[in-house]
Design a protein around this motif. Structure first.
Motif, mmCIF file in Angstrom:
data_model
loop_
_atom_site.group_PDB
_atom_site.id
_atom_site.type_symbol
_atom_site.label_atom_id
_atom_site.label_comp_id
_atom_site.label_asym_id
_atom_site.label_seq_id
_atom_site.Cartn_x
_atom_site.Cartn_y
_atom_site.Cartn_z
ATOM 1 N N LEU A 118 26.898 -3.026 -1.367
ATOM 2 C CA LEU A 118 26.534 -1.578 -1.037
ATOM 3 C C LEU A 118 25.227 -1.470 -0.952
ATOM 4 C CD1 LEU A 118 28.028 2.025 -1.878
ATOM 5 C CD2 LEU A 118 25.661 1.467 -2.444
ATOM 6 N N HIS A 119 24.261 -1.858 -2.045
ATOM 7 C CA HIS A 119 22.724 -1.719 -2.134
ATOM 8 C C HIS A 119 22.278 -2.410 -0.656
ATOM 9 C CE1 HIS A 119 18.793 -1.834 -3.239
ATOM 10 N NE2 HIS A 119 18.793 -3.426 -3.135
ATOM 11 N N PHE A 120 22.660 -3.840 -0.884
ATOM 12 C CA PHE A 120 21.850 -4.677 0.400
ATOM 13 C C PHE A 120 22.279 -4.164 1.641
ATOM 14 C CE2 PHE A 120 21.821 -7.324 -3.500
ATOM 15 C CZ PHE A 120 20.511 -7.719 -3.495
ATOM 16 N N ASP A 121 23.438 -3.642 1.953
ATOM 17 C CA ASP A 121 23.985 -3.143 3.246
ATOM 18 C C ASP A 121 23.090 -2.092 3.676
ATOM 19 O OD1 ASP A 121 25.702 -5.213 3.514
ATOM 20 O OD2 ASP A 121 27.453 -3.890 2.991
ATOM 21 N N ARG A 122 22.769 -0.957 2.755
ATOM 22 C CA ARG A 122 21.848 0.081 2.893
ATOM 23 C C ARG A 122 20.567 -0.285 3.279
ATOM 24 N NH1 ARG A 122 24.266 4.431 -1.719
ATOM 25 N NH2 ARG A 122 26.097 4.799 -0.874
ATOM 26 N N LEU A 123 20.125 -1.313 2.402
ATOM 27 C CA LEU A 123 18.682 -1.617 2.568
ATOM 28 C C LEU A 123 18.339 -2.204 3.791
ATOM 29 C CD1 LEU A 123 16.256 -1.520 0.623
ATOM 30 C CD2 LEU A 123 16.852 -3.738 -0.273
ATOM 31 N N ARG A 124 19.418 -3.246 4.284
ATOM 32 C CA ARG A 124 19.206 -3.887 5.810
ATOM 33 C C ARG A 124 19.302 -2.738 6.763
ATOM 34 N NH1 ARG A 124 22.697 -7.581 3.631
ATOM 35 N NH2 ARG A 124 21.698 -9.387 3.015
ATOM 36 N N GLU A 125 19.998 -1.798 6.688
ATOM 37 C CA GLU A 125 20.260 -0.547 7.654
ATOM 38 C C GLU A 125 18.930 0.038 7.809
ATOM 39 O OE1 GLU A 125 23.239 2.117 6.731
ATOM 40 O OE2 GLU A 125 24.598 0.482 6.342
ATOM 41 N N GLU A 126 18.294 0.405 6.731
ATOM 42 C CA GLU A 126 16.773 0.975 6.836
ATOM 43 C C GLU A 126 15.702 0.164 7.426
ATOM 44 O OE1 GLU A 126 16.850 4.513 6.123
ATOM 45 O OE2 GLU A 126 18.814 3.961 6.320
ATOM 46 N N MET A 127 15.770 -1.002 6.809
ATOM 47 C CA MET A 127 14.925 -1.915 7.461
ATOM 48 C C MET A 127 14.997 -2.076 8.976
ATOM 49 S SD MET A 127 14.765 -5.327 4.882
ATOM 50 C CE MET A 127 14.057 -5.414 3.253
ATOM 51 N N LYS A 128 16.268 -2.176 9.618
ATOM 52 C CA LYS A 128 16.530 -2.053 11.008
ATOM 53 C C LYS A 128 15.844 -0.895 11.511
ATOM 54 C CE LYS A 128 20.290 -5.223 10.632
ATOM 55 N NZ LYS A 128 21.981 -5.170 10.688
ATOM 56 N N THR A 174 0.869 -0.993 0.088
ATOM 57 C CA THR A 174 -0.060 0.023 0.140
ATOM 58 C C THR A 174 0.941 1.236 0.046
ATOM 59 O OG1 THR A 174 -0.222 -0.122 2.472
ATOM 60 C CG2 THR A 174 -1.940 -1.327 1.065
ATOM 61 N N GLY A 175 2.147 1.252 0.789
ATOM 62 C CA GLY A 175 2.860 2.218 0.471
ATOM 63 C C GLY A 175 4.300 2.042 0.536
ATOM 64 N N ALA A 176 4.926 3.214 0.261
ATOM 65 C CA ALA A 176 6.437 3.036 0.060
ATOM 66 C C ALA A 176 7.214 4.166 0.569
ATOM 67 C CB ALA A 176 6.855 2.748 -1.311
ATOM 68 N N ILE A 177 8.559 3.910 0.861
ATOM 69 C CA ILE A 177 9.651 5.074 1.350
ATOM 70 C C ILE A 177 10.615 4.912 0.317
ATOM 71 C CG2 ILE A 177 11.322 5.710 3.153
ATOM 72 C CD1 ILE A 177 9.771 4.032 4.946
ATOM 73 N N LYS A 178 10.794 6.110 -0.375
ATOM 74 C CA LYS A 178 11.780 6.242 -1.609
ATOM 75 C C LYS A 178 12.879 6.835 -0.932
ATOM 76 C CE LYS A 178 12.477 8.980 -5.718
ATOM 77 N NZ LYS A 178 12.143 9.961 -6.705
ATOM 78 N N TYR A 179 13.963 6.322 -1.543
ATOM 79 C CA TYR A 179 15.557 6.804 -0.851
ATOM 80 C C TYR A 179 16.338 7.376 -2.254
ATOM 81 C CZ TYR A 179 14.490 4.393 3.508
ATOM 82 O OH TYR A 179 13.889 3.708 4.584
ATOM 83 N N SER A 180 16.741 8.405 -2.067
ATOM 84 C CA SER A 180 17.821 8.877 -3.141
ATOM 85 C C SER A 180 19.189 9.093 -2.356
ATOM 86 C CB SER A 180 17.237 10.356 -3.545
ATOM 87 O OG SER A 180 16.013 10.306 -4.069
ATOM 88 N N LEU A 181 19.908 8.180 -2.898
ATOM 89 C CA LEU A 181 21.327 8.200 -2.311
ATOM 90 C C LEU A 181 22.502 8.354 -3.063
ATOM 91 C CD1 LEU A 181 20.098 4.778 -0.380
ATOM 92 C CD2 LEU A 181 20.301 6.859 0.614
ATOM 93 N N LYS A 182 23.683 8.345 -2.568
ATOM 94 C CA LYS A 182 24.799 8.549 -3.170
ATOM 95 C C LYS A 182 25.272 7.422 -4.043
ATOM 96 C CE LYS A 182 26.869 11.839 0.473
ATOM 97 N NZ LYS A 182 28.171 11.846 1.282
ATOM 98 N N ASN A 183 25.892 7.359 -5.063
ATOM 99 C CA ASN A 183 26.164 6.960 -6.091
ATOM 100 C C ASN A 183 27.103 5.572 -5.443
ATOM 101 O OD1 ASN A 183 24.655 8.233 -7.910
ATOM 102 N ND2 ASN A 183 26.336 8.849 -8.963
ATOM 103 N N TYR A 184 27.328 4.378 -6.245
ATOM 104 C CA TYR A 184 28.470 3.480 -5.864
ATOM 105 C C TYR A 184 29.603 4.040 -6.000
ATOM 106 C CZ TYR A 184 25.265 -0.623 -6.332
ATOM 107 O OH TYR A 184 24.319 -1.484 -5.989
ATOM 108 N N PRO A 185 30.878 3.725 -5.720
ATOM 109 C CA PRO A 185 32.069 4.312 -5.963
ATOM 110 C C PRO A 185 32.516 4.666 -7.312
ATOM 111 C CG PRO A 185 32.284 2.655 -4.090
ATOM 112 C CD PRO A 185 30.854 2.681 -4.892
#
Length: 566
Positions: free
Chosen positions: A454-464, A331-342
């Motif tokens: 990098l992507h999966f680490d950031r995703l887990r951080e936000e889930m926590k 039903t809902g989502a949180i959008k994240y705009s983040l810095k690029n990969y190295p």
């Protein structure tokens, strides 16, 4: 030589359905082949024996159901795809998100968000998508998981790599919210019967009341009933294609009913559109190349595969009841705009609530019994025995005769599942996977999670963080401890390129080296979309269909006369 059809389209998902509809509108004769069956209202499996027999697609073991799970032992990914008329729209979570502009970097042919914008609009209109009416409809306002995700997003500390604050959104959903009451049946804009969403949470198992705006109820329905020109659509379900051959100036397509593989049927067509999905299309073409049937298929076949950064997580034991069975799956989502990969590869991601049906809640409650329910059951048994002994001993009793509350107390109250939230994350992972064939002909996907860490680490951080803000405990998908993810949005394998040195198909979806052979589905997307990819796949299909000239001239007024009298 008289050919059977102008076009044969293989697969009825977000590429094949769009192409079939638009080609028929342009006056072409089209045969749409789908390996799965057509699922009509109330035909999706629900009873335990039906789930075992009809939910899974595994022909080697005699199962021809709705979902195909694939697990390559040497890879870091499992995939989930669909079988049935309407393809992935039968089991996806209805989200139709537009791909952010910055994620188009590196796409060929000048593809940009601006270029696709009118085609995004077309798909949204055809599929009648709109945001979840959480803010406007009292019935849908009573969706605790939506309110909880919104509240958590406002309380979260911003990620250190954030370019802009994380934003809660109500994404467009291809779900029917129109009607006077839940389950109310009305006609959609194409004339198909649909029901108002009743918040049952069964979107990913097939919607038995047709509240989902699946492709068989819009694009395919429209094409089947169009009478404005000479175009026609012949839909053949339970038709699995085994061979596509090029014969001088046309194609020969061989298919069979999955249950009877030795009984082959042959069709001929001037052109072929392959739309069997990232795994299906790539697999079939790899077999054609290996067997020397289409020998000119180039080296990009099987390349640039990714899982669109999919990651599942769970929040358990939250402070408040979130009732994940109440509402559409997402039903809902949180959008994240983040810095690029190295290396400057653009990154961003989305976190969405993901509910589940009541049947899953009952199943979990049975597997994880709670103390209150166990005590209630013991009390009910004790009370019944006490009355029995009083009866045989002829002792008078003043106990309550109405025992409804005793039975209710014996049931599990479902606190374990009510105080939970499933989180579905996705975003920009790297398209460095390879699809290939084993010696036994089985398709395997070789993809390494490390390059996308990098992507999966950031995703887990936000889930926590979400779990913390909900007062709950975060539970990672156990498979991730084995470096394994489940990809419900597989992409790539037949990537677009400006020429044969950079891609497998051109920006019109045509295979390099084979005029008239097209691939139009998620396999041609050259990168992850970051968002749910269905809308972008369909929009690219709309763009490709728009490049094909009409066979017959059709007046605009005629194209609006869509439906036969019924």
């Amino acid at each position: 030589m008289k050919l059977d059809f102008d076009y044969v389209v293989i697969g009825s998902g977000f590429g094949g359905s769009v192409m079939s509809c638009r080609l028929v509108e342009k006056g072409y004769s089209v045969c749409l082949l789908e390996r799965g069956r057509q699922w009509k209202m109330h035909e999706f499996p629900r009873r335990p024996n039906e789930i075992q027999e009809n939910m899974f697609w595994d022909p080697e073991d005699g199962k021809y159901g709705l979902m195909e799970f694939r697990d390559t032992p040497d890879s870091d990914v499992m995939t989930l795809t669909a079988s049935g008329l309407g393809g992935g729209s039968l089991i996806y979570a209805n989200v139709l998100y537009r791909m952010p502009e910055e994620f188009f970097a590196g796409w060929p042919g000048g593809f940009t968000r601006q270029k696709l914008e009118p085609y995004y609009d077309k798909v949204i209109s055809m599929m009648e998508a709109r945001p979840y009416p959480f803010n406007t409809d009292p019935y849908y306002q009573d969706t605790p998981k939506t309110a909880a995700l919104k509240k958590a997003s406002l309380q979260m500390q911003q990620h250190p790599a954030a370019l802009t604050p994380a934003e809660f959104q109500l994404p467009p959903l291809a779900v029917r919210f129109e009607g006077e009451f839940p389950g109310h049946q009305t006609l959609n804009s194409h004339g198909a019967i649909q029901s108002k969403c009743n918040k049952c949470g069964e979107c990913d198992l097939g919607c038995n009341i047709h509240a989902k705006n699946t492709l068989d109820l819009n694009y395919i329905f429209r094409a089947r009933n169009l009478k404005a020109n000479d175009g026609r659509l012949d839909v053949r379900t339970e038709a699995e294609v085994s061979k596509v051959e090029f014969l001088e100036d046309h194609y020969k397509i061989t298919f069979h009913v999955p249950q009877f593989p030795s009984q082959e049927i042959v069709l001929t067509a001037k052109k072929v559109v392959l739309s069997a999905g990232s795994v299906g299309s790539t697999s079939l073409l790899l077999k054609m190349k290996k067997n020397g049937i289409l020998p000119k298929l180039n080296r990009w076949l099987g390349q640039k595969w990714c899982g669109n950064g999919d990651l599942l997580g769970m929040v358990l034991n939250t402070k408040e009841n979130l009732d994940p069975t109440n509402g559409p799956v997402i039903t809902g989502a949180i959008k994240y705009s983040l810095k690029n990969y190295p290396d400057s590869f653009p990154h961003g991601m989305y976190l969405e609530d993901a509910g589940f049906p009541n049947a899953i809640a009952w199943y979990i409650s049975g597997k994880v019994p709670q103390i209150t329910g166990m005590i209630g059951a013991l009390c009910l048994v004790g009370s019944t025995l006490k009355k029995y002994f009083r009866k045989i001993l002829r002792l008078k009793t003043l106990t309550e005769i109405n025992v409804g509350d005793d039975f209710a107390s014996a049931l599990d109250r479902g606190a374990f599942t009510r105080k939970a939230m499933v989180l579905l994350g996705m975003g920009r992972d790297r398209s460095d996977g390879v699809v290939s064939l084993q010696d036994d002909g089985q398709t395997v996907i070789n993809w390494d999670i490390k390059t996308s860490s990098l992507h999966f680490d950031r995703l887990r951080e936000e889930m926590k963080k979400i779990a913390q803000n909900l007062g709950g405990t975060f539970l990672d998908n156990p498979l991730t401890h084995l470096d394994k993810v489940i990809a419900v949005h597989p992409l790539g394998g037949c990537p677009m390129g400006d020429n044969e040195d950079t891609g497998f198909v051109n920006t019109r979806g045509e295979v390099f080296g084979y005029e008239g052979l097209y691939v139009v589905d998620g396999s041609i997307l050259p990168t992850s979309t970051g968002t749910n990819p269905s809308l972008t796949i369909a929009a690219v299909a709309e763009f490709i269909a728009d490049q094909i000239p009409a066979k017959t001239k059709v007046l605009e007024s005629e194209t609006k006369e869509l439906l036969k009298d019924s």
